[in-house]
Scaffold this motif. Structure first.
Motif, mmCIF file in Angstrom:
data_model
loop_
_atom_site.group_PDB
_atom_site.id
_atom_site.type_symbol
_atom_site.label_atom_id
_atom_site.label_comp_id
_atom_site.label_asym_id
_atom_site.label_seq_id
_atom_site.Cartn_x
_atom_site.Cartn_y
_atom_site.Cartn_z
ATOM 1 N N VAL A 121 1.136 -1.303 0.092
ATOM 2 C CA VAL A 121 -0.164 0.125 -0.069
ATOM 3 C C VAL A 121 0.868 1.310 -0.115
ATOM 4 N N THR A 122 0.593 2.318 -0.506
ATOM 5 C CA THR A 122 0.963 3.634 -0.595
ATOM 6 C C THR A 122 0.637 4.651 0.141
ATOM 7 N N PRO A 123 1.397 5.649 0.456
ATOM 8 C CA PRO A 123 1.060 6.799 1.058
ATOM 9 C C PRO A 123 -0.268 7.616 0.434
ATOM 10 N N ARG A 124 -0.195 7.575 -0.853
ATOM 11 C CA ARG A 124 -1.467 8.069 -1.589
ATOM 12 C C ARG A 124 -2.756 7.095 -1.467
ATOM 13 N N HIS A 125 -2.899 6.413 -0.640
ATOM 14 C CA HIS A 125 -3.900 5.498 -0.241
ATOM 15 C C HIS A 125 -4.104 4.424 -1.713
ATOM 16 N N THR A 126 -3.297 3.967 -2.512
ATOM 17 C CA THR A 126 -3.464 3.022 -3.596
ATOM 18 C C THR A 126 -2.692 1.815 -3.169
ATOM 19 N N ALA A 127 -3.109 0.646 -3.831
ATOM 20 C CA ALA A 127 -2.872 -0.712 -3.564
ATOM 21 C C ALA A 127 -2.825 -1.370 -4.942
ATOM 22 N N LEU A 128 -2.135 -2.570 -4.959
ATOM 23 C CA LEU A 128 -2.318 -3.455 -6.048
ATOM 24 C C LEU A 128 -3.819 -3.992 -5.891
ATOM 25 N N ALA A 129 -4.716 -4.087 -6.978
ATOM 26 C CA ALA A 129 -5.812 -4.642 -6.892
ATOM 27 C C ALA A 129 -5.590 -6.236 -6.631
ATOM 28 N N SER A 130 -6.607 -6.953 -5.892
ATOM 29 C CA SER A 130 -6.464 -8.398 -5.526
ATOM 30 C C SER A 130 -7.501 -8.675 -4.993
#
Length: 166
Positions: A121-130
């Motif tokens: 997860v990133t500081p920009r509130h994104t993630a690898l979809a899963s």
């Protein structure tokens, strides 16, 4: 008449007490027969994963760097937040449970439960979809994480024979 009122105000008889206790015992047995410990453990697993993801997003934002979450037996290099689940909870979707409506069959997640065992997860509130599936043999959870960091959780309810939002 006054005498009969006084007797009725004294309390209950031993027969009344015995009947009340028998009814309470029967009701307790009915409730215990319907209680499913696996169902409780699925709820705990849901909250454990949700809490770990929220903690990871908070840490990523505070640090200004990516944070990883390790699911199941996954391990990886670097610092990560491990997610601990009960031994009764298994990864994957049992064959007798259908996929949620409108969901294409995932190649890995259906079989093993884990599409990506380590999430970043990133500081920009994104993630690898899963997508992941967890089950207790009777009921299942379908957990989908979008690229924008939104977690959607569906639960297969065996009593209703359908997927519902968890």
């Amino acid at each position: 008449m006054l005498r009969s009122c006084r007797l009725s105000q004294r309390g209950t008889s031993l027969l009344d007490l015995t009947v009340s206790m028998a009814v309470a015992a029967v009701m307790t047995m009915i409730c215990l027969a319907q209680w499913d410990p696996g169902s409780v453990e699925l709820s705990v697993a849901h909250q454990e994963i949700r809490g770990s993801l929220e903690q990871a997003f908070s840490l990523a934002r505070a640090r200004g760097s990516n944070v990883t979450v390790a699911l199941g037996q996954a391990s990886g290099a670097g610092e990560h937040l491990p997610v601990q689940l009960s031994r009764r909870i298994k990864w994957g979707k049992p064959a007798q449970i259908p996929l949620p409506p409108g969901m294409d069959a995932p190649a890995v997640a259906t079989r093993t439960g884990e599409a990506h065992p380590i999430l970043t997860v990133t500081p920009r509130h994104t993630a690898l979809a899963s997508t992941w599936f967890l089950n207790d043999g009777q009921e299942a959870l379908c957990m989908r994480l979008s690229g924008q960091g939104r977690l959607q959780v569906l639960r297969w309810r065996r009593d209703r024979q359908k997927w519902v939002r968890a």
